[in-house]
Design a protein around this motif. Structure first.
Motif, short mmCIF file in Angstrom:
data_model
loop_
_atom_site.label_atom_id
_atom_site.label_comp_id
_atom_site.label_asym_id
_atom_site.label_seq_id
_atom_site.Cartn_x
_atom_site.Cartn_y
_atom_site.Cartn_z
N PRO A 4 -56.44 183.48 -1.43
CA PRO A 4 -56.31 183.63 0.31
C PRO A 4 -55.08 182.65 0.61
O PRO A 4 -54.78 181.61 -0.16
CB PRO A 4 -57.57 183.23 0.67
CG PRO A 4 -58.71 183.28 -0.32
CD PRO A 4 -57.90 183.06 -1.53
N PHE A 47 -54.42 177.74 -1.64
CA PHE A 47 -55.35 178.54 -2.91
C PHE A 47 -54.59 179.17 -4.03
O PHE A 47 -53.43 179.62 -4.11
CB PHE A 47 -56.27 179.95 -2.46
CG PHE A 47 -57.42 179.34 -1.50
CD1 PHE A 47 -57.07 179.34 -0.29
CD2 PHE A 47 -58.71 179.44 -2.16
CE1 PHE A 47 -58.36 178.79 0.64
CE2 PHE A 47 -59.75 179.23 -1.54
CZ PHE A 47 -59.72 178.66 -0.10
N GLY A 48 -55.29 178.92 -5.15
CA GLY A 48 -54.64 179.54 -6.32
C GLY A 48 -54.91 180.96 -6.44
O GLY A 48 -55.71 181.70 -5.80
N GLY A 73 -62.38 169.21 9.96
CA GLY A 73 -61.03 169.86 9.54
C GLY A 73 -60.28 168.64 8.65
O GLY A 73 -59.19 169.19 8.02
N TYR A 74 -60.85 167.90 8.40
CA TYR A 74 -60.14 166.78 7.65
C TYR A 74 -60.06 167.11 6.19
O TYR A 74 -58.89 166.91 5.57
CB TYR A 74 -60.47 165.27 7.76
CG TYR A 74 -59.90 164.23 7.31
CD1 TYR A 74 -60.56 163.66 6.00
CD2 TYR A 74 -58.66 163.92 7.18
CE1 TYR A 74 -60.09 162.77 5.29
CE2 TYR A 74 -57.85 162.72 6.65
CZ TYR A 74 -58.82 162.35 5.57
OH TYR A 74 -57.98 161.18 4.77
N GLN A 104 -66.02 169.75 -4.01
CA GLN A 104 -64.75 169.29 -3.72
C GLN A 104 -64.47 168.00 -4.53
O GLN A 104 -65.75 167.31 -4.49
CB GLN A 104 -64.44 169.33 -2.33
CG GLN A 104 -62.98 168.84 -1.91
CD GLN A 104 -62.83 168.39 -0.42
OE1 GLN A 104 -63.31 167.45 0.18
NE2 GLN A 104 -62.50 169.67 0.28
N TYR A 147 -64.08 177.55 -5.24
CA TYR A 147 -65.00 178.65 -4.51
C TYR A 147 -65.13 179.70 -5.43
O TYR A 147 -64.46 179.98 -6.33
CB TYR A 147 -64.21 179.06 -3.47
CG TYR A 147 -63.85 178.29 -2.21
CD1 TYR A 147 -62.75 177.37 -2.49
CD2 TYR A 147 -64.46 178.26 -1.00
CE1 TYR A 147 -62.45 176.53 -1.41
CE2 TYR A 147 -64.33 177.43 -0.08
CZ TYR A 147 -63.22 176.49 -0.22
OH TYR A 147 -63.02 175.69 0.88
N GLY A 199 -54.42 165.64 1.76
CA GLY A 199 -55.24 164.80 2.41
C GLY A 199 -54.41 164.25 3.52
O GLY A 199 -53.35 164.34 3.67
N LEU A 217 -61.94 180.79 -7.51
CA LEU A 217 -60.85 180.24 -6.93
C LEU A 217 -60.56 178.68 -6.57
O LEU A 217 -61.81 177.94 -6.53
CB LEU A 217 -60.71 180.61 -5.38
CG LEU A 217 -60.59 182.14 -5.29
CD1 LEU A 217 -61.11 182.63 -3.83
CD2 LEU A 217 -59.16 182.50 -5.44
N TYR A 221 -56.01 167.82 10.27
CA TYR A 221 -56.27 169.00 9.47
C TYR A 221 -55.64 169.22 8.30
O TYR A 221 -54.49 168.97 8.07
CB TYR A 221 -56.04 170.12 10.52
CG TYR A 221 -56.56 171.42 9.73
CD1 TYR A 221 -55.49 172.27 9.36
CD2 TYR A 221 -57.69 172.07 9.71
CE1 TYR A 221 -55.89 173.49 8.39
CE2 TYR A 221 -58.06 173.23 9.19
CZ TYR A 221 -56.94 173.89 8.58
OH TYR A 221 -57.40 175.03 7.96
N ASN A 222 -56.37 169.36 7.21
CA ASN A 222 -55.61 169.64 5.90
C ASN A 222 -55.89 171.23 5.47
O ASN A 222 -56.99 171.56 5.13
CB ASN A 222 -56.32 168.75 4.78
CG ASN A 222 -55.71 167.35 5.06
OD1 ASN A 222 -54.79 167.08 4.37
ND2 ASN A 222 -56.49 166.29 5.64
N GLU A 223 -54.99 171.68 5.48
CA GLU A 223 -54.82 173.05 4.85
C GLU A 223 -55.01 173.08 3.52
O GLU A 223 -54.49 172.40 2.61
CB GLU A 223 -53.28 173.46 5.20
CG GLU A 223 -53.22 175.16 4.63
CD GLU A 223 -51.96 175.89 5.02
OE1 GLU A 223 -50.98 175.32 5.76
OE2 GLU A 223 -51.73 176.93 4.39
N GLN A 224 -55.70 173.98 2.89
CA GLN A 224 -56.05 174.30 1.68
C GLN A 224 -55.25 175.34 1.29
O GLN A 224 -55.01 176.39 1.82
CB GLN A 224 -57.40 174.77 1.48
CG GLN A 224 -58.55 173.51 1.90
CD GLN A 224 -59.96 173.89 1.16
OE1 GLN A 224 -60.35 175.01 0.59
NE2 GLN A 224 -60.81 172.80 1.58
#
Lengths: 113, 114
Positions: free
Chosen positions: A44, B105-106, A95-96, B48, B35, B96, B90, B100-103
């Motif tokens: 995703p 994905f692989g 969200g952190y 995590q 995931y 960090g 995934l 807000y920390n966007e993830q």
């Protein structure tokens, strides 16, 4: 009842149509609301995130969050064949580090030329 | 900048076996999340790791375990494989800091358990 509900579709629209994708949720503590796009055989990728209620626009994409109804939407304007993918909604309280993300099942979208 | 990579791409195992999946986080990212995505479903959070320590776990049994290394790469280990473990696994990394920390994905590892 699942924590996040999303209609799996599939949804098929002609090129140029406006697409509406929706999710409902039950956990009122969710504060961050995300939309991901997942192409076949890929992970995703984040399209947009919204904090709390309100609207957010990014190019052809608009995300809406209505916390009072526990309902979120993603609108895609002027849809293109390249938008054909599975769209996943996701939510978290934090969200952190997002170590509590809950995803919907995903809606499979096909945009026909 | 190299994105998140995962290995192997595909894997076939039999019930009862053990498997190790690997993830290299994006450069500068100190947090890795794993995931499980069953066919036709959304990803489910397994756990995590933040700076080599577990930082949250989803509703998965203890036979799912992990590790994060000093370079922030990570492994997911699954013991006593069951048929229901067949899924796309995934890995996602995030930098960090900030609100807000966007993830990111692989591409995932497709595990089939026979």
């Amino acid at each position: 009842q699942k924590e996040v509900e999303q209609d799996p579709g599939p949804l098929s629209v002609p090129e140029g149509a406006i697409v509406s994708l929706n999710c409902t949720y039950s956990n009122s503590a969710f504060q961050y609301f995300m939309w991901y796009r997942q192409y076949s055989r890929k992970g995703p990728e984040l399209l947009m995130y919204t904090y709390s209620s309100g609207n957010k626009e990014d190019g052809r994409f608009t995300a809406q969050v209505d916390k009072s109804s526990k309902y979120i939407s993603l609108f895609i304007r002027d849809s293109q064949p390249s938008d054909s993918a599975t769209y996943l909604c996701a939510m978290s309280e934090n969200g952190y580090n997002n170590n509590d993300m809950r995803f919907g099942a995903g809606t499979r979208l096909t945009v026909k030329p | 900048e190299t994105g998140v990579t995962q290995s192997p791409t595909h894997l076939i195992k039999t019930r009862g076996q053990q498997v190790t999946l690997r993830c290299s986080s994006q450069s500068g990212h100190n947090t890795v999340s794993w995931y499980q995505q069953a066919l036709g479903q959304g990803p489910q959070f397994i756990f995590q790791y933040y700076r080599e320590e577990e930082n949250g776990r989803g509703n998965f049994p203890p036979r799912f375990s992990g590790l994060q290394f000093p370079n922030y790469s990570s492994e997911l280990n699954v013991n006593a494989l069951e048929l229901d473990d067949s899924a796309l696994y995934l890995c996602a990394s995030s930098p960090g800091g900030g609100e807000y920390n966007e993830q990111f994905f692989g591409p995932g590892t497709r595990l089939t358990v026979l």
